[in-house]
Design a protein around this motif. Structure first.
Motif, PDB file in Angstrom:
ATOM      1  N   TYR A 101       0.837  -1.205   0.000  1.00 13.44           N
ATOM      2  CA  TYR A 101       0.000   0.000   0.000  1.00 13.44           C
ATOM      3  C   TYR A 101       0.871   1.254   0.000  1.00 13.44           C
ATOM      4  CZ  TYR A 101      -3.749  -3.122   1.749  1.00 13.44           C
ATOM      5  OH  TYR A 101      -4.656  -4.123   1.925  1.00 13.44           O
ATOM      6  N   GLU A 102       1.918   1.243   0.811  1.00  9.74           N
ATOM      7  CA  GLU A 102       2.761   2.425   0.962  1.00  9.74           C
ATOM      8  C   GLU A 102       3.659   2.675  -0.245  1.00  9.74           C
ATOM      9  OE1 GLU A 102       4.719   2.204   4.778  1.00  9.74           O
ATOM     10  OE2 GLU A 102       2.804   1.907   5.806  1.00  9.74           O
ATOM     11  N   ARG A 103       3.932   1.652  -1.022  1.00  5.61           N
ATOM     12  CA  ARG A 103       4.698   1.821  -2.261  1.00  5.61           C
ATOM     13  C   ARG A 103       3.765   2.058  -3.445  1.00  5.61           C
ATOM     14  NH1 ARG A 103       7.376  -3.151  -0.730  1.00  5.61           N
ATOM     15  NH2 ARG A 103       6.278  -4.048  -2.499  1.00  5.61           N
ATOM     16  N   ALA A 104       2.461   2.108  -3.189  1.00  2.00           N
ATOM     17  CA  ALA A 104       1.434   2.256  -4.234  1.00  2.00           C
ATOM     18  C   ALA A 104       1.553   1.145  -5.255  1.00  2.00           C
ATOM     19  CB  ALA A 104       1.495   3.633  -4.892  1.00  2.00           C
ATOM     20  N   GLU A 105       1.966  -0.020  -4.787  1.00  2.00           N
ATOM     21  CA  GLU A 105       2.065  -1.189  -5.656  1.00  2.00           C
ATOM     22  C   GLU A 105       0.681  -1.798  -5.878  1.00  2.00           C
ATOM     23  OE1 GLU A 105       4.220  -5.415  -5.145  1.00  2.00           O
ATOM     24  OE2 GLU A 105       5.527  -3.683  -4.824  1.00  2.00           O
ATOM     25  N   VAL A 106      -0.158  -1.713  -4.848  1.00  2.00           N
ATOM     26  CA  VAL A 106      -1.556  -2.152  -4.948  1.00  2.00           C
ATOM     27  C   VAL A 106      -2.423  -1.129  -4.219  1.00  2.00           C
ATOM     28  CG1 VAL A 106      -1.011  -4.625  -5.078  1.00  2.00           C
ATOM     29  CG2 VAL A 106      -1.455  -3.590  -2.870  1.00  2.00           C
ATOM     30  N   SER A 107      -3.713  -1.151  -4.522  1.00  2.30           N
ATOM     31  CA  SER A 107      -4.668  -0.283  -3.835  1.00  2.30           C
ATOM     32  C   SER A 107      -5.376  -1.072  -2.747  1.00  2.30           C
ATOM     33  CB  SER A 107      -5.708   0.258  -4.827  1.00  2.30           C
ATOM     34  OG  SER A 107      -5.091   1.087  -5.766  1.00  2.30           O
ATOM     35  N   GLN A 108      -5.591  -0.421  -1.619  1.00  3.54           N
ATOM     36  CA  GLN A 108      -6.338  -1.050  -0.542  1.00  3.54           C
ATOM     37  C   GLN A 108      -7.823  -1.064  -0.901  1.00  3.54           C
ATOM     38  OE1 GLN A 108      -5.019   1.925  -0.540  1.00  3.54           O
ATOM     39  NE2 GLN A 108      -6.315   3.407   0.495  1.00  3.54           N
ATOM     40  N   SER A 109      -8.555  -1.972  -0.284  1.00  2.00           N
ATOM     41  CA  SER A 109      -9.997  -2.040  -0.517  1.00  2.00           C
ATOM     42  C   SER A 109     -10.676  -0.854   0.157  1.00  2.00           C
ATOM     43  CB  SER A 109     -10.561  -3.345   0.049  1.00  2.00           C
ATOM     44  OG  SER A 109     -10.460  -3.342   1.461  1.00  2.00           O
ATOM     45  N   VAL A 110     -11.911  -0.598  -0.238  1.00  3.30           N
ATOM     46  CA  VAL A 110     -12.693   0.463   0.395  1.00  3.30           C
ATOM     47  C   VAL A 110     -12.880   0.139   1.875  1.00  3.30           C
ATOM     48  CG1 VAL A 110     -14.955   1.595   0.429  1.00  3.30           C
ATOM     49  CG2 VAL A 110     -13.843   1.103  -1.754  1.00  3.30           C
ATOM     50  N   ALA A 111     -13.137  -1.147   2.190  1.00  2.30           N
ATOM     51  CA  ALA A 111     -13.320  -1.555   3.593  1.00  2.30           C
ATOM     52  C   ALA A 111     -12.051  -1.307   4.405  1.00  2.30           C
ATOM     53  CB  ALA A 111     -13.720  -3.028   3.659  1.00  2.30           C
ATOM     54  N   MET A 112     -10.891  -1.637   3.868  1.00  3.72           N
ATOM     55  CA  MET A 112      -9.616  -1.412   4.555  1.00  3.72           C
ATOM     56  C   MET A 112      -9.420   0.084   4.789  1.00  3.72           C
ATOM     57  SD  MET A 112      -6.738  -2.565   5.830  1.00  3.72           S
ATOM     58  CE  MET A 112      -6.440  -4.203   5.214  1.00  3.72           C
ATOM     59  N   ASP A 113      -9.718   0.879   3.784  1.00  6.73           N
ATOM     60  CA  ASP A 113      -9.571   2.321   3.882  1.00  6.73           C
ATOM     61  C   ASP A 113     -10.456   2.874   5.003  1.00  6.73           C
ATOM     62  OD1 ASP A 113      -8.299   4.563   1.963  1.00  6.73           O
ATOM     63  OD2 ASP A 113     -10.206   5.303   2.768  1.00  6.73           O
ATOM     64  N   LYS A 114     -11.702   2.416   5.052  1.00  7.25           N
ATOM     65  CA  LYS A 114     -12.627   2.873   6.093  1.00  7.25           C
ATOM     66  C   LYS A 114     -12.137   2.475   7.475  1.00  7.25           C
ATOM     67  CE  LYS A 114     -16.854   2.963   3.340  1.00  7.25           C
ATOM     68  NZ  LYS A 114     -18.181   2.351   3.115  1.00  7.25           N
ATOM     69  N   LEU A 115     -11.631   1.262   7.611  1.00  8.56           N
ATOM     70  CA  LEU A 115     -11.142   0.782   8.902  1.00  8.56           C
ATOM     71  C   LEU A 115      -9.954   1.611   9.392  1.00  8.56           C
ATOM     72  CD1 LEU A 115     -11.491  -1.281  11.157  1.00  8.56           C
ATOM     73  CD2 LEU A 115     -10.045  -2.847   9.849  1.00  8.56           C
ATOM     74  N   ILE A 116      -9.039   1.932   8.500  1.00  7.32           N
ATOM     75  CA  ILE A 116      -7.888   2.768   8.861  1.00  7.32           C
ATOM     76  C   ILE A 116      -8.367   4.135   9.337  1.00  7.32           C
ATOM     77  CG2 ILE A 116      -5.847   3.976   7.956  1.00  7.32           C
ATOM     78  CD1 ILE A 116      -5.512   1.527   6.042  1.00  7.32           C
TER      79      ILE A 116
END
Length: 177
Positions: A101-116
């Motif tokens: 996620y931090e290298r922008a290699e993949v995108s996090q899910s909407v659910a993961m984003d909301k949890l963070i």
């Protein structure tokens, strides 16, 4: 350093140009990296530049989608005082999820984003997830007593009854009402 594949020269200029990309009805201007050989004027994109450009595109798309960018995820994780490994244990997503996620290699899910985001706003939720992941951390709650300005000239009638409190160590949240 990259060599030119045509003339084998090591004299390479690395440049950035803005490129417009259409995404979900928006036009995104993204700085894209590329190289030019100073000898034969060949224009090319190195493997690392491709990875960097992909990361920039992914972050721009995340912004349009309302998701945290790679930099925002890094700052969120560090503000919660978690390592990448701990964040993966707490939030899920796999062993290397936060690194990606931090290298922008993949995108996090909407659910993961909301949890963070929820954990950033509500420390009690983060504490519950930490306990669930088996990560022990003592919380220190700062109280308003730390911000009291002493006025030595005047004393309250019952001042001797009170002790100065600097902080309270909590092992779990307590809710009243």
């Amino acid at each position: 350093m990259t060599n030119c594949k045509i003339c084998k020269s090591e004299s390479i200029r690395q440049l950035d140009d803005l490129e417009s990309i259409s995404y979900k009805g928006s036009v995104l201007s993204i700085s894209m990296e590329y190289s030019i050989c100073n000898e034969c004027e060949r224009e090319f994109v190195s493997k690392q530049q491709i990875l960097n450009n992909d990361s920039r595109i992914r972050d721009a798309k995340k912004s349009v989608d309302g998701l945290l960018t790679s930099t925002e995820i890094y700052h969120a994780r560090t503000s919660m005082e978690l390592t990448q490994e701990q964040a993966s244990l707490v939030f899920g997503g796999g062993k290397n999820a936060f690194s990606k996620y931090e290298r922008a290699e993949v995108s996090q899910s909407v659910a993961m984003d909301k949890l963070i985001r929820i954990c950033l706003k509500h420390s009690s939720v983060l504490q519950e997830l930490l306990i669930g992941a088996g990560i022990k951390r003592e919380l220190t709650q700062v109280t308003y007593e730390n911000n009291v300005i002493p006025y030595p000239k005047f004393k309250a009638a019952n001042q001797s009854q009170f002790k100065t409190v600097r902080s309270i160590d909590l092992t779990k949240d307590v809710f009243y009402g």
